[in-house]
Write an enzyme that holds these catalytic residues in place. Structure first.
Site, PDB file in Angstrom:
ATOM      1  N   GLU A  19     -85.513  47.026 -14.467  1.00 46.18           N
ATOM      2  CA  GLU A  19     -85.248  46.943 -15.905  1.00 46.18           C
ATOM      3  C   GLU A  19     -85.667  48.237 -16.605  1.00 46.18           C
ATOM      4  O   GLU A  19     -86.720  48.806 -16.288  1.00 46.18           O
ATOM      5  CB  GLU A  19     -86.031  45.746 -16.465  1.00 46.18           C
ATOM      6  CG  GLU A  19     -85.330  44.996 -17.546  1.00 46.18           C
ATOM      7  CD  GLU A  19     -84.035  44.336 -17.075  1.00 46.18           C
ATOM      8  OE1 GLU A  19     -82.968  44.964 -17.201  1.00 46.18           O
ATOM      9  OE2 GLU A  19     -84.095  43.195 -16.604  1.00 46.18           O
ATOM     10  N   ASP A 157     -74.906  47.832 -17.538  1.00 40.93           N
ATOM     11  CA  ASP A 157     -74.160  46.648 -17.970  1.00 40.93           C
ATOM     12  C   ASP A 157     -72.659  46.831 -17.741  1.00 40.93           C
ATOM     13  O   ASP A 157     -71.997  45.996 -17.135  1.00 40.93           O
ATOM     14  CB  ASP A 157     -74.424  46.362 -19.458  1.00 40.93           C
ATOM     15  CG  ASP A 157     -75.899  46.123 -19.723  1.00 40.93           C
ATOM     16  OD1 ASP A 157     -76.685  46.188 -18.769  1.00 40.93           O
ATOM     17  OD2 ASP A 157     -76.266  45.888 -20.883  1.00 40.93           O
TER      18      ASP A 157
HETATM   19  C1  GLA Z   1     -79.783  46.738 -22.079  1.00 40.89           C
HETATM   20  C2  GLA Z   1     -79.002  48.044 -21.891  1.00 40.89           C
HETATM   21  C3  GLA Z   1     -78.955  48.438 -20.418  1.00 40.89           C
HETATM   22  C4  GLA Z   1     -80.352  48.460 -19.798  1.00 40.89           C
HETATM   23  C5  GLA Z   1     -81.098  47.173 -20.116  1.00 40.89           C
HETATM   24  C6  GLA Z   1     -82.546  47.223 -19.667  1.00 40.89           C
HETATM   25  O1  GLA Z   1     -79.114  45.688 -21.487  1.00 40.89           O
HETATM   26  O2  GLA Z   1     -77.686  47.901 -22.362  1.00 40.89           O
HETATM   27  O3  GLA Z   1     -78.330  49.695 -20.284  1.00 40.89           O
HETATM   28  O4  GLA Z   1     -81.071  49.582 -20.207  1.00 40.89           O
HETATM   29  O5  GLA Z   1     -81.089  46.868 -21.499  1.00 40.89           O
HETATM   30  O6  GLA Z   1     -82.628  47.316 -18.292  1.00 40.89           O
END
Ligand code: GLA
Length: 373
Positions: A19, A157
């Site tokens: 994360e 994502d």
């Molecule tokens: C959000 C962001 C991702 C990532 C997560 C944490 O979802 O869009 O790019 O940084 O937080 O892991």
């Protein structure tokens, strides 16, 4: 089916571990949910386009000649997508109607916004024969969130939503965006998400602060004589040597990032050896780091994770996604799911007077259209 109708399905994403690593050039281990947003596109003869979302019961009209920002947030995901598509291809787009349905919860850390953007871009791509490659959809969708929305996030994502495969996680190296599928059936264990129903808006939250703090750590490290492009390139021993050169909170962020990156790689080993207990322990350690060092958790998430610790049937739990709300992700024995849900629901309501939404999910497919695989 009417051949002029285009149906696009776009999933949400989960992240087993890794994360806040995707903007630090390290390893993440996400997959798609089997929860989706479904778009039904048709051509329209009108001189504007209309989008209706049954999920939020709202309508939006878009004129291609006026693509300025809206005051209404969800409209900006759509307008921003069109702006970025037109930057990529200098074409005249056809007007359309689009209906948005689906079962992907909004604002829950399962990346409903990236799912909306990726699916919307895919539909317009097909409707206009733009033949975007997956990499082009990736860069367009990334630009929408980064520039138009202002979330300085990484690529995890969008990459996952576009490329996911059923029953697989993706080990994504965000240093160069190379990836490997990791088949993950998890034996007798299942992935249970617990949605805190605490709404969070990452673009207004401390998310971008964390990105800046990581950049600050990298800057201090490089001023001390290194030449790294990403924070994940320094090792723990080297970082400890530089502890006195940075504020304590910047040091804590950097330590978290380096440890979490190592945990992701270790998790893949455990997954391959079906050692789910050790994998679960890493999830707990990840949560500790996110709570204490990276400071992106919240009371509700900490409560949910703490509660799982008294049950042998739950091997690991942690907050998932950007943080400050959203979901926890739990690795739970399939026989224990119902009993646990009943108990945690009550306990959560007693403590916070908020209804908890449990979401049992398996690893689903990535972005697809017209029932093609
Ligand atoms: C959000 C962001 C991702 C990532 C997560 C944490 O979802 O869009 O790019 O940084 O937080 O892991």
């Amino acid at each position: 089916m009417d051949s002029s109708r285009i149906i696009v399905k776009s999933p949400g994403r989960i992240n087993l571990i890794g994360e806040h690593i995707d903007y630090n050039g390290g390893y993440v281990l996400p997959g798609a949910t089997d929860l989706i947003i479904e778009f039904t596109f048709s051509n329209s003869k009108k001189n504007f386009s209309e989008i209706f979302s049954s999920t939020i019961n709202k309508e939006c009209k878009i004129e291609f000649s006026n693509l300025s920002k809206s005051k209404i947030k969800w409209e900006n995901y759509l307008i921003g997508s069109i702006v970025s598509i037109l930057k990529k291809r200098k074409v005249e787009l056809k007007n359309f109607t689009c209906r948005i349905d689906g079962n992907l919860p909004i604002g829950s850390g399962i990346s409903s916004s990236s799912s909306l953007i990726c699916g919307f871009i895919k539909g317009i791509d097909i409707l206009n024969d733009l033949s975007f490659s997956n990499d082009e959809i990736l860069s367009i969708s990334r630009e929408v969130e980064y520039d138009f929305i202002g979330l300085k996030g990484g690529i995890m994502d969008q990459y996952t939503i576009i490329n996911a495969k059923k029953n697989n996680l993706i080990l994504l190296n965000t240093k160069d965006n190379t990836s490997k599928y990791i088949e993950s059936n998890l034996g007798e264990y299942k992935i249970l998400l617990l949605n805190t129903n605490k709404e969070h808006d990452l673009s207004n939250s401390a998310y971008n602060d964390r990105v800046n703090e990581c950049n600050k750590a990298l800057q201090i490290i490089n001023e001390a004589g290194f030449d790294f492009k990403y924070l994940t390139q320094i090792n723990i021993e080297q970082l400890i040597q530089l502890k006195n050169k940075m504020p304590q909170y910047i040091f804590s962020r950097a330590i978290y990032v380096i440890e979490e990156n190592l945990r992701t790689l270790k998790s893949v080993e455990y997954l391959k050896n079906c050692d789910y207990k050790s994998l679960g322990n890493l999830m707990y350690l990840s949560h500790d780091g996110l709570k204490n060092l990276y400071q992106v958790s919240c009371e509700e998430l900490d409560f949910l994770v703490d509660q799982t610790k008294s049950y042998d049937e739950i091997l690991g739990a942690r907050m998932m996604g950007g943080g400050f709300g959203g979901c926890s992700i739990n690795l739970i024995h399939s026989d224990f799911i119902d009993a646990f849900i009943n108990e945690i629901r009550d306990n959560y309501y007693k403590k916070f007077s908020i209804h908890l939404s449990p979401i049992l999910t398996s690893l689903g497919k990535g972005l697809r259209f017209n029932n093609k695989e």
